[in-house]
Write a protein that holds these residues in place. Structure first.
Motif, PDB file in Angstrom:
ATOM      1  N   GLU A 220       0.859  -1.181   0.000  1.00  0.00           N
ATOM      2  CA  GLU A 220       0.000   0.000   0.000  1.00  0.00           C
ATOM      3  C   GLU A 220       0.892   1.226   0.000  1.00  0.00           C
ATOM      4  OE1 GLU A 220      -2.829   2.287   3.123  1.00  0.00           O
ATOM      5  OE2 GLU A 220      -3.269   0.147   2.828  1.00  0.00           O
ATOM      6  N   ALA A 221       0.835   2.008  -1.102  1.00  0.00           N
ATOM      7  CA  ALA A 221       1.731   3.145  -1.256  1.00  0.00           C
ATOM      8  C   ALA A 221       1.052   4.472  -0.939  1.00  0.00           C
ATOM      9  CB  ALA A 221       2.290   3.185  -2.678  1.00  0.00           C
ATOM     10  N   SER A 222      -0.232   4.581  -1.241  1.00  0.00           N
ATOM     11  CA  SER A 222      -0.908   5.854  -1.020  1.00  0.00           C
ATOM     12  C   SER A 222      -2.380   5.633  -0.729  1.00  0.00           C
ATOM     13  CB  SER A 222      -0.753   6.783  -2.231  1.00  0.00           C
ATOM     14  OG  SER A 222      -1.541   6.331  -3.302  1.00  0.00           O
ATOM     15  N   GLN A 223      -2.976   6.665  -0.136  1.00  0.00           N
ATOM     16  CA  GLN A 223      -4.407   6.658   0.167  1.00  0.00           C
ATOM     17  C   GLN A 223      -4.933   8.061  -0.099  1.00  0.00           C
ATOM     18  OE1 GLN A 223      -6.476   6.650   4.339  1.00  0.00           O
ATOM     19  NE2 GLN A 223      -6.002   4.517   3.823  1.00  0.00           N
ATOM     20  N   SER A 224      -6.112   8.145  -0.680  1.00  0.00           N
ATOM     21  CA  SER A 224      -6.651   9.469  -0.993  1.00  0.00           C
ATOM     22  C   SER A 224      -8.155   9.515  -0.775  1.00  0.00           C
ATOM     23  CB  SER A 224      -6.333   9.861  -2.440  1.00  0.00           C
ATOM     24  OG  SER A 224      -7.039   9.052  -3.350  1.00  0.00           O
ATOM     25  N   LYS A 225      -8.624  10.703  -0.378  1.00  0.00           N
ATOM     26  CA  LYS A 225     -10.045  11.004  -0.248  1.00  0.00           C
ATOM     27  C   LYS A 225     -10.302  12.283  -1.021  1.00  0.00           C
ATOM     28  CE  LYS A 225      -9.927   9.358   4.544  1.00  0.00           C
ATOM     29  NZ  LYS A 225      -8.457   9.482   4.717  1.00  0.00           N
ATOM     30  N   VAL A 226     -11.370  12.279  -1.826  1.00  0.00           N
ATOM     31  CA  VAL A 226     -11.698  13.442  -2.649  1.00  0.00           C
ATOM     32  C   VAL A 226     -13.188  13.719  -2.524  1.00  0.00           C
ATOM     33  CG1 VAL A 226     -11.659  14.465  -4.948  1.00  0.00           C
ATOM     34  CG2 VAL A 226      -9.875  12.849  -4.293  1.00  0.00           C
ATOM     35  N   GLY A 227     -13.534  14.963  -2.255  1.00  0.00           N
ATOM     36  CA  GLY A 227     -14.924  15.393  -2.219  1.00  0.00           C
ATOM     37  C   GLY A 227     -15.175  16.479  -3.241  1.00  0.00           C
ATOM     38  N   LEU A 228     -16.384  16.513  -3.799  1.00  0.00           N
ATOM     39  CA  LEU A 228     -16.710  17.457  -4.877  1.00  0.00           C
ATOM     40  C   LEU A 228     -18.088  18.060  -4.655  1.00  0.00           C
ATOM     41  CD1 LEU A 228     -16.630  18.715  -7.805  1.00  0.00           C
ATOM     42  CD2 LEU A 228     -17.527  16.504  -8.591  1.00  0.00           C
ATOM     43  N   ILE A 229     -18.167  19.381  -4.825  1.00  0.00           N
ATOM     44  CA  ILE A 229     -19.431  20.099  -4.952  1.00  0.00           C
ATOM     45  C   ILE A 229     -19.303  20.987  -6.187  1.00  0.00           C
ATOM     46  CG2 ILE A 229     -21.042  21.747  -3.932  1.00  0.00           C
ATOM     47  CD1 ILE A 229     -20.083  20.902  -1.208  1.00  0.00           C
ATOM     48  N   GLY A 230     -20.221  20.843  -7.140  1.00  0.00           N
ATOM     49  CA  GLY A 230     -20.120  21.601  -8.376  1.00  0.00           C
ATOM     50  C   GLY A 230     -21.411  22.290  -8.751  1.00  0.00           C
ATOM     51  N   TRP A 231     -21.289  23.445  -9.363  1.00  0.00           N
ATOM     52  CA  TRP A 231     -22.439  24.197  -9.895  1.00  0.00           C
ATOM     53  C   TRP A 231     -22.282  24.305 -11.406  1.00  0.00           C
ATOM     54  CZ3 TRP A 231     -22.048  29.680 -11.499  1.00  0.00           C
ATOM     55  CH2 TRP A 231     -23.286  30.186 -11.945  1.00  0.00           C
TER      56      TRP A 231
END
Length: 476
Positions: A220-231
């Motif tokens: 396991e080299a990396s971990q990521s979390k991504v959140g998005l709110i778009g208009w």
């Protein structure tokens, strides 16, 4: 009252030729004069089992009670068909005028809806493209990703999209996204929400000679979390504005940080930041899956790091403009110019981009990863349609959305060129940076429905080396 169908738009099978030619059917009357003024009485929509009428009417430039000349109305029908096809909601769209009286017509809109619910297992490669896996990664089956995609297009008949993604293998990922194109009565404003979580068994920690370098010693080299709110704001048929706010939280192992202290540039193993971006697109292509006529241009400005965290401070500006021209006798020209600029001069390795990423490369350089602060590139293609036909497979697959398979084949020649600026001090051995590059070649494109495109290309680089490359989308 005399009923006369005076004009109709070609079927989807013919649309693989992307032709706007029409045919006239005469019934006991002479065709109308092109300057004769016609009034639209009613607009009828047929075949929309799921899609709400207001979603279809949103794409029409013709309104009930409007008066146009025969020539103007005929051209408006052609343009409205393109817009409806480019919603990617329908396999087929036909628009017809029906004469009720000398100067009064009805408009009939016939649509054949796509298959909107698509749960499907998938199997794909972790590398930038198929050619990198085939050549640079020696067909390593440990670099595969598999899982389940669930798409719900046209949710509630309102062109909403619900997306669920579950992935195992080289990268383990869970993602959900919801997009509603219109939240107001005027159908101009929309919203989008999304979240993803991923763990990657291995990541590239540096670049040498334009090849991404990985370490194979990690689980396991990396971990990521991504959140998005778009208009989303669509004030007219062809113009789209978008504002996105994204949150990134990315962490790496101590091993990656030790191998490249410039990975995050803070001698740490975690990077958090918000990204605010604005984008604009003006799209007049005849068909988005494989355009042959029209033009498109777009631009995006983004700020990575808003001062909430001290992990990143990066500015990006990019844009592109494309033109598609029918040359006659089955020949077509397509050209696009792209540009990218970013600052500051020294950036974290994790946030670098350039040519060879995100479906942007000079053809022939598919195996090369060219990171940099800026680039300019331009691509040109001349193609010739050699085959176009629709196959009826209803006896084998009696499902409305699949029983007619259109197929078109094009042969082509192309020439791409560009320049990438790279003054990043910690990247060494970069012979393709800061110099003029070009590639050219011959190829064949196979186009079918559901926006399927397969490209087989034999390309040459500036130094005379060549290779055969495979792609599964249009070049631009």
């Amino acid at each position: 009252m005399t009923l006369l169908v005076i004009r109709s738009i070609p079927s989807y099978a013919q649309s693989l030729n992307w032709s706007d030619s029409t045919s006239t059917v005469k019934v006991r009357q002479q065709p109308l004069d092109k300057n004769q003024l016609l009034t639209v009485d009613k607009i009828f929509i047929i075949g929309n089992r799921r899609t709400k009428e207001r979603i279809i009417l949103r794409e029409l430039n013709i309104n009930e009670g409007e008066s146009l000349t025969f020539e103007e109305l005929d051209e408006a029908l052609k343009l409205d068909r393109r817009k409806l096809m480019n919603t990617q909601l329908f396999l087929d769209v036909k628009l017809s005028m029906i004469q009720l009286e000398n100067n009064v017509v009805d408009i009939i809109v016939r649509v054949a809806e796509r298959w909107y619910t698509i749960p499907s297992p998938f199997f794909k490669l972790a590398d930038r493209n198929f050619n990198v896996w085939l050549s640079s990664q020696n067909r390593d089956w440990n670099r595969v990703e598999y899982g389940l995609k669930f798409f719900k297009y046209n949710f509630r008949g309102l062109n909403e999209q619900v997306y669920f993604f579950f992935q195992l293998g080289f990268t383990r990922q869970l993602a959900v996204r919801y997009k509603i194109p219109y939240i107001d009565k005027a159908q101009k404003n929309g919203l989008e929400f999304g979240f993803s979580f991923s763990e990657t068994a291995n990541i590239n920690y540096t670049t040498e000679g334009h090849r991404l370098i990985f370490t194979d010693s990690l689980k396991e080299a990396s971990q990521s979390k991504v959140g998005l709110i778009g208009w989303r704001f669509r004030p007219s048929f062809y113009k789209n504005h978008g504002v996105d706010l994204r949150y990134y939280d990315v962490s790496i192992t101590d091993t990656i940080q030790a191998l490249n202290p410039d990975y995050f540039q803070n001698n740490g193993t975690r990077q958090q930041y918000f990204m605010l971006s604005y984008s604009f697109a003006n799209d007049h292509r005849d068909f988005v899956g494989y355009p042959l006529k029209g033009y498109r241009w777009s631009a995006e400005i983004a700020k990575l790091g808003l001062g909430i965290f001290d992990d990143l401070n990066l500015f990006r500006l990019q844009g592109e403009a494309a033109k598609y021209i029918p040359l006659g006798k089955g020949f077509y020209f397509a050209g696009i110019g792209r540009g990218y600029f970013s600052t500051p001069k020294v950036q974290p390795y994790a946030n670098l981009t350039g040519l060879g990423f995100g479906q942007r490369w000079i053809r022939g350089y598919e195996l090369d990863a060219l990171e940099g602060q800026a680039y300019l590139m331009q691509q040109n293609t001349i193609s010739k349609k050699i085959f176009a036909r629709e196959f009826d497979i209803s006896q084998v697959l009696p499902i409305d959305q699949f029983n007619n398979v259109p197929l078109a084949i094009y042969v082509k020649g192309y020439f791409d060129h560009g320049y990438l600026w790279n003054d990043i001090p910690y990247i060494e051995n970069k012979p393709l940076a800061n110099r003029y590059l070009y590639g050219y070649g011959l190829g064949i494109d196979i186009v079918s429905f559901y926006d399927f495109v397969f490209r087989l290309e034999h390309s040459w680089k500036h130094d005379g080396t060549s290779g055969i490359f495979f792609h599964f989308n249009s070049a631009f």
